[in-house]
Design a protein around this motif. Sequence first.
Motif, PDB file in Angstrom:
ATOM      1  N   PHE A  11      -5.552  13.951  -4.722  1.00  0.00           N
ATOM      2  CA  PHE A  11      -4.379  13.167  -5.114  1.00  0.00           C
ATOM      3  C   PHE A  11      -4.771  11.899  -5.868  1.00  0.00           C
ATOM      4  O   PHE A  11      -5.525  11.057  -5.383  1.00  0.00           O
ATOM      5  CB  PHE A  11      -3.542  12.799  -3.884  1.00  0.00           C
ATOM      6  CG  PHE A  11      -2.565  13.871  -3.507  1.00  0.00           C
ATOM      7  CD1 PHE A  11      -1.275  13.867  -4.013  1.00  0.00           C
ATOM      8  CD2 PHE A  11      -2.950  14.909  -2.670  1.00  0.00           C
ATOM      9  CE1 PHE A  11      -0.381  14.876  -3.683  1.00  0.00           C
ATOM     10  CE2 PHE A  11      -2.063  15.918  -2.337  1.00  0.00           C
ATOM     11  CZ  PHE A  11      -0.772  15.901  -2.845  1.00  0.00           C
ATOM     12  N   ILE A  47      -4.989  12.613   1.914  1.00  0.00           N
ATOM     13  CA  ILE A  47      -3.684  12.673   2.576  1.00  0.00           C
ATOM     14  C   ILE A  47      -3.791  13.362   3.936  1.00  0.00           C
ATOM     15  O   ILE A  47      -3.970  14.585   4.013  1.00  0.00           O
ATOM     16  CB  ILE A  47      -2.662  13.436   1.710  1.00  0.00           C
ATOM     17  CG1 ILE A  47      -2.648  12.905   0.268  1.00  0.00           C
ATOM     18  CG2 ILE A  47      -1.286  13.380   2.361  1.00  0.00           C
ATOM     19  CD1 ILE A  47      -2.167  11.487   0.124  1.00  0.00           C
ATOM     20  N   ALA A  95      -0.822  21.817  -1.335  1.00  0.00           N
ATOM     21  CA  ALA A  95      -0.703  20.434  -1.805  1.00  0.00           C
ATOM     22  C   ALA A  95      -1.955  20.009  -2.559  1.00  0.00           C
ATOM     23  O   ALA A  95      -1.879  19.362  -3.610  1.00  0.00           O
ATOM     24  CB  ALA A  95      -0.452  19.500  -0.628  1.00  0.00           C
ATOM     25  N   SER A  96      -3.123  20.375  -2.034  1.00  0.00           N
ATOM     26  CA  SER A  96      -4.393  20.020  -2.675  1.00  0.00           C
ATOM     27  C   SER A  96      -4.508  20.658  -4.054  1.00  0.00           C
ATOM     28  O   SER A  96      -4.946  20.018  -5.024  1.00  0.00           O
ATOM     29  CB  SER A  96      -5.568  20.465  -1.794  1.00  0.00           C
ATOM     30  OG  SER A  96      -5.525  19.843  -0.525  1.00  0.00           O
ATOM     31  N   ALA A 104      -2.110  18.974  -6.500  1.00  0.00           N
ATOM     32  CA  ALA A 104      -2.614  17.654  -6.895  1.00  0.00           C
ATOM     33  C   ALA A 104      -3.727  17.784  -7.925  1.00  0.00           C
ATOM     34  O   ALA A 104      -3.838  16.967  -8.842  1.00  0.00           O
ATOM     35  CB  ALA A 104      -3.110  16.894  -5.675  1.00  0.00           C
ATOM     36  N   GLY A 124       5.503  18.782   3.085  1.00  0.00           N
ATOM     37  CA  GLY A 124       4.497  17.763   2.855  1.00  0.00           C
ATOM     38  C   GLY A 124       4.871  16.423   3.443  1.00  0.00           C
ATOM     39  O   GLY A 124       4.057  15.754   4.081  1.00  0.00           O
ATOM     40  N   MET A 170       3.058  14.400   6.663  1.00  0.00           N
ATOM     41  CA  MET A 170       2.512  13.043   6.510  1.00  0.00           C
ATOM     42  C   MET A 170       3.153  12.077   7.494  1.00  0.00           C
ATOM     43  O   MET A 170       2.486  11.220   8.079  1.00  0.00           O
ATOM     44  CB  MET A 170       2.774  12.544   5.094  1.00  0.00           C
ATOM     45  CG  MET A 170       1.640  12.749   4.118  1.00  0.00           C
ATOM     46  SD  MET A 170       1.893  11.736   2.638  1.00  0.00           S
ATOM     47  CE  MET A 170       1.359  10.134   3.245  1.00  0.00           C
ATOM     48  N   VAL A 216       3.524  13.442  -2.522  1.00  0.00           N
ATOM     49  CA  VAL A 216       3.112  14.634  -1.772  1.00  0.00           C
ATOM     50  C   VAL A 216       4.247  15.648  -1.714  1.00  0.00           C
ATOM     51  O   VAL A 216       4.034  16.859  -1.849  1.00  0.00           O
ATOM     52  CB  VAL A 216       2.638  14.242  -0.358  1.00  0.00           C
ATOM     53  CG1 VAL A 216       2.410  15.479   0.508  1.00  0.00           C
ATOM     54  CG2 VAL A 216       1.355  13.424  -0.440  1.00  0.00           C
ATOM     55  N   GLN A 255       4.064  19.426  -3.163  1.00  0.00           N
ATOM     56  CA  GLN A 255       4.351  20.581  -2.315  1.00  0.00           C
ATOM     57  C   GLN A 255       5.422  21.472  -2.952  1.00  0.00           C
ATOM     58  O   GLN A 255       5.324  22.703  -2.928  1.00  0.00           O
ATOM     59  CB  GLN A 255       4.851  20.081  -0.952  1.00  0.00           C
ATOM     60  CG  GLN A 255       4.572  21.023   0.177  1.00  0.00           C
ATOM     61  CD  GLN A 255       3.105  20.985   0.583  1.00  0.00           C
ATOM     62  OE1 GLN A 255       2.602  19.969   0.982  1.00  0.00           O
ATOM     63  NE2 GLN A 255       2.429  22.110   0.481  1.00  0.00           N
TER      64      GLN A 255
END
Length: 422
Positions: free
Chosen positions: A68, A77, A90-91, A94, A266, A270, A354, A358
């Motif tokens: 990110f 994150i 998500a990774s 990003a 996401g 978090m 995030v 997502q």
Amino acid sequence: MVERSSRISGFYKLTREERIEHVRRFASLTDDETRGLSGGALSLDVAERMVENVIGLMEVPLGIAVNFLINGQDYLIPMAIEEPSVIAAASNAAKMARAGGGFYTSSTPPVMIGQVQLLGVPDPFGAKMEVIRRKEEVLEIANSKDPVLVKHGGGAKDIEVRVLDTPRGAMVVVHLLVDCRDAMGANAVNTMAEAVAPTLAHITGGRPLLRIISNLADRRLARARAVFPKDAIGGDEVVEGILDAHALAKADPYRAATHNKGIMNGITAMALATGNDTRAIEAGAHAYAARYGRYEPLSTWEKNANGDLVGTIELPMAVGLVGGATRTHPTAQTNVKILGVKSASELAEVMAAVGLAQNFAALRALVTEGIQRGHMSLHSRNVAIAAGAEGKLVDIVAERMVQEGVIRVDRARQLIEELKNE
């Protein structure tokens, strides 16, 4: 100097110990903080003081999303979630967003709304004007309840008065607008609402009933934007597919609900990792999605002049860094340190980024390989464990089920028996 890059190639291929070491260096964690990531940081004694009727602890997997880049700064994150594929998605999203410069974010001041409901007001509209005229008196009473918040630049800043026609007749509802600074603000806002209720009753001639914060935090918004270059995400066909998928969410609340659920995968992960109120955030987001009388997607997807995909998101984000579980739960404190955020507004903006990542990941999967391929591949390990597989057998059984395209507990049990007999 410690390198703070979230761009870690093959992070998922590392051993758990190697991943922890990356995070330890990135966030300069102490030995105690590092050990706490492996469980046991929250004691039963502390839990006993956090909630009622404690009988134990419920653990949730804690993972790290990498890659990110937000406003030119690298973030790792922390995400607490039980659903497979979310952190990996998500990774990956990003990583693709980095090709377009990463995420750019902004937010409004951290203003929350406290509501005071007044019943039996003889002249509701006349009362509305009188409350507005005596605004400074009301604000002074509210701010007297939290001088520390006022000292830090927060506190009650303004009021609004609404006259509502309800099935029980006309009601006057006063909104107290409170800048909560780095707190989520529920306790401060509720205390202020209760404090001003008698004065509002005297001014309006009504009877105060509800005095409580609103979780539709539409004065406390977080926004994020990212450009996903078409060449980085699979070309024009993927761009057009995501635009068509967004069009369906815009037109159909049945699709919009699932669209927004992907966003909240996401954000909620978090929020849980940082000790924030997941229910308040979800309630505010979904109410905001329906603010025009129809439930719609929280994100927007467009194509720029170059043909690249542009994603934006805006939603309420009532999060804090002081008070509540964020300050009580040791692992939440460590996760905030890993993030490196310095204010509640920065935390809110990272969460928005995030959520957008997502959403992109889910849409791209849907319009290309389908959501099940990647999701079920990761889910197969859970199925193998549920069937009784242990150690290396988990990965072997999971891989065999993925190859067969049959991911069920009964098949996993059959494979376990076959492998044990070999």
